[in-house]
Design an enzyme around this catalytic site. Structure first.
Site, PDB file in Angstrom:
ATOM      1  NE  ARG A  84      -3.457   2.798   0.717  1.00 20.85           N
ATOM      2  CZ  ARG A  84      -4.564   3.055   1.402  1.00 20.85           C
ATOM      3  NH1 ARG A  84      -5.180   2.078   2.028  1.00 20.85           N
ATOM      4  NH2 ARG A  84      -5.054   4.266   1.457  1.00 20.85           N
ATOM      5  NE  ARG A  93      -7.156   3.106  -1.887  1.00 24.93           N
ATOM      6  CZ  ARG A  93      -7.723   4.089  -1.218  1.00 24.93           C
ATOM      7  NH1 ARG A  93      -8.246   3.851  -0.053  1.00 24.93           N
ATOM      8  NH2 ARG A  93      -7.773   5.290  -1.687  1.00 24.93           N
ATOM      9  CG  ASP A  96      -8.784   1.369   1.975  1.00 24.54           C
ATOM     10  OD1 ASP A  96      -8.064   1.814   2.889  1.00 24.54           O
ATOM     11  OD2 ASP A  96      -9.905   1.841   1.709  1.00 24.54           O
ATOM     12  CG  ASP A  98     -11.322   2.103   5.345  1.00 26.95           C
ATOM     13  OD1 ASP A  98     -10.213   2.598   5.628  1.00 26.95           O
ATOM     14  OD2 ASP A  98     -11.917   2.341   4.284  1.00 26.95           O
TER      15      ASP A  98
END
Length: 172
Positions: A84, A93, A96, A98
């Site tokens: 990343r 990317r 990711d 989250d």
């Protein structure tokens, strides 16, 4: 103390399904952490009309003994291990991760906002979350079904036979 957390996974560079599967395994290997359920894979276009490949997305429910910022640090370390790079907001990317929810905690700090600030506009998070936890309620009291019903229309495709994790099994 073990806390339930929700992690959204996304990738649009490289072999995204393999990257997400490896990320799920890496999350499962974190100290005091286990993946208890993960959604199928979904494909969605990039946000904000960015010119880049479509994303592959999923959501995982985890149980963890880590504190919120320790889990965030671990997730960011997994992102870095997968290559990343952070060059632009909503840029392409390899991975990711989250943190969407963390138990019954609402967190608003410089490094972490939970529930995730943009979750209500992200069908690519809400629909996979609905797949694994249809009755989910965010710590701020918002119901997943209400957010999903009000979410702006988005193109989203579930990839058939793409389950990354099955209840009772370790990640694929």
């Amino acid at each position: 103390m073990t806390t339930s957390a929700i992690v959204a996974l996304g990738s649009n560079l490289g072999d995204s399904p393999a990257i997400l599967a490896e990320a799920l395994q890496a999350i499962h290997r974190l100290p005091g952490t286990k993946v208890v359920r993960a959604s199928s894979l979904y494909t969605s276009p990039p946000m904000a009309g960015m010119q880049q490949p479509d994303y592959c997305n999923a959501v995982a429910a985890v149980e963890t003994d880590l504190a919120p910022l320790a889990l965030l640090d671990a997730l960011q370390a997994i992102e870095l291990a997968q290559g990343r790079e952070r060059h632009e907001r909503w840029g392409a990317r390899t991975l990711d991760l989250d943190l969407i929810g963390f138990g019954d905690q609402c967190i608003d700090s410089e490094r972490l906002t939970v529930p995730h600030y943009g979750v209500a506009e992200r069908a690519f998070v809400l629909l996979p979350l609905f797949e694994i936890a249809p009755g989910y309620q965010f710590a701020d009291g918002r119901q997943l079904t209400t957010l999903l019903a009000a979410c702006p229309p988005q193109t989203l495709y579930r990839k058939p036979d793409s389950l990354l994790f099955s209840s009772g099994d370790s990640p694929a």
